[in-house]
Design a protein around this motif. Structure first.
Motif, mmCIF file in Angstrom:
data_model
loop_
_atom_site.group_PDB
_atom_site.id
_atom_site.type_symbol
_atom_site.label_atom_id
_atom_site.label_comp_id
_atom_site.label_asym_id
_atom_site.label_seq_id
_atom_site.Cartn_x
_atom_site.Cartn_y
_atom_site.Cartn_z
ATOM 1 N N ARG A 108 0.837 -1.217 0.000
ATOM 2 C CA ARG A 108 0.000 0.000 0.000
ATOM 3 C C ARG A 108 0.863 1.254 0.000
ATOM 4 N NH1 ARG A 108 -2.878 -2.784 3.758
ATOM 5 N NH2 ARG A 108 -2.097 -1.500 5.445
ATOM 6 N N LEU A 109 1.905 1.274 0.818
ATOM 7 C CA LEU A 109 2.788 2.435 0.891
ATOM 8 C C LEU A 109 3.508 2.660 -0.439
ATOM 9 C CD1 LEU A 109 4.280 1.935 4.460
ATOM 10 C CD2 LEU A 109 2.631 3.673 3.743
ATOM 11 N N ALA A 113 3.065 5.883 -2.810
ATOM 12 C CA ALA A 113 4.224 6.691 -3.220
ATOM 13 C C ALA A 113 4.298 6.788 -4.737
ATOM 14 C CB ALA A 113 5.503 6.070 -2.653
ATOM 15 N N GLU A 114 3.981 5.716 -5.421
ATOM 16 C CA GLU A 114 4.007 5.725 -6.887
ATOM 17 C C GLU A 114 2.946 6.666 -7.446
ATOM 18 O OE1 GLU A 114 3.215 2.573 -10.460
ATOM 19 O OE2 GLU A 114 4.218 1.823 -8.672
ATOM 20 N N ARG A 115 1.750 6.675 -6.821
ATOM 21 C CA ARG A 115 0.682 7.584 -7.261
ATOM 22 C C ARG A 115 1.079 9.041 -7.028
ATOM 23 N NH1 ARG A 115 -2.611 3.579 -5.019
ATOM 24 N NH2 ARG A 115 -2.782 4.740 -3.085
#
Length: 118
Positions: A108-109, A113-115
């Motif tokens: 999820r993290l 971070a990618e988004r």
């Protein structure tokens, strides 16, 4: 977890895992599980080790709570005791679930971070 007399649950799991680390002891458990119960002599006939070696391995399995011996006349018949193995399996399942939760959090993290970078 089961707590053996004078020992905590983690120590019980430790002794089970240590006992299961040996392939001969795992074979003994397999034979006992298939047969239901057997004497050390019968077990030695099924494995490429001496009766004395079987007895020593059974002592380790017994100390870990994986087998029990009952005297029947002049013989001692050994049988599998699944409670200790069940406790170790529950510990492993709990450990696996903890790691699954941790990995899901990391995923999820990383996705968040990618988004944010996009």
């Amino acid at each position: 977890m089961i707590a053996e007399e004078g020992r905590g649950p983690a120590e019980g799991v430790d002794s089970v895992l240590a006992a299961l680390a040996d392939s001969t002891r795992r074979q003994l458990l397999d034979v006992l599980a298939a047969q239901g119960e057997a004497t050390a002599t019968t077990l030695a006939e099924r494995l490429p080790i001496s009766r004395q070696a079987v007895v020593k391995h059974l002592a380790v399995l017994g100390a870990a709570g994986l087998v029990s011996g009952a005297r029947v006349g002049r013989e001692v018949r050994y049988a599998v005791r699944p409670a200790a193995l069940d406790a170790a399996a529950r510990w492993m399942a709990t450990l696996a679930a903890d790691w699954d939760r941790r990995l899901a959090t990391i995923k999820r993290l990383a996705e968040a971070a990618e988004r944010e970078e996009s």
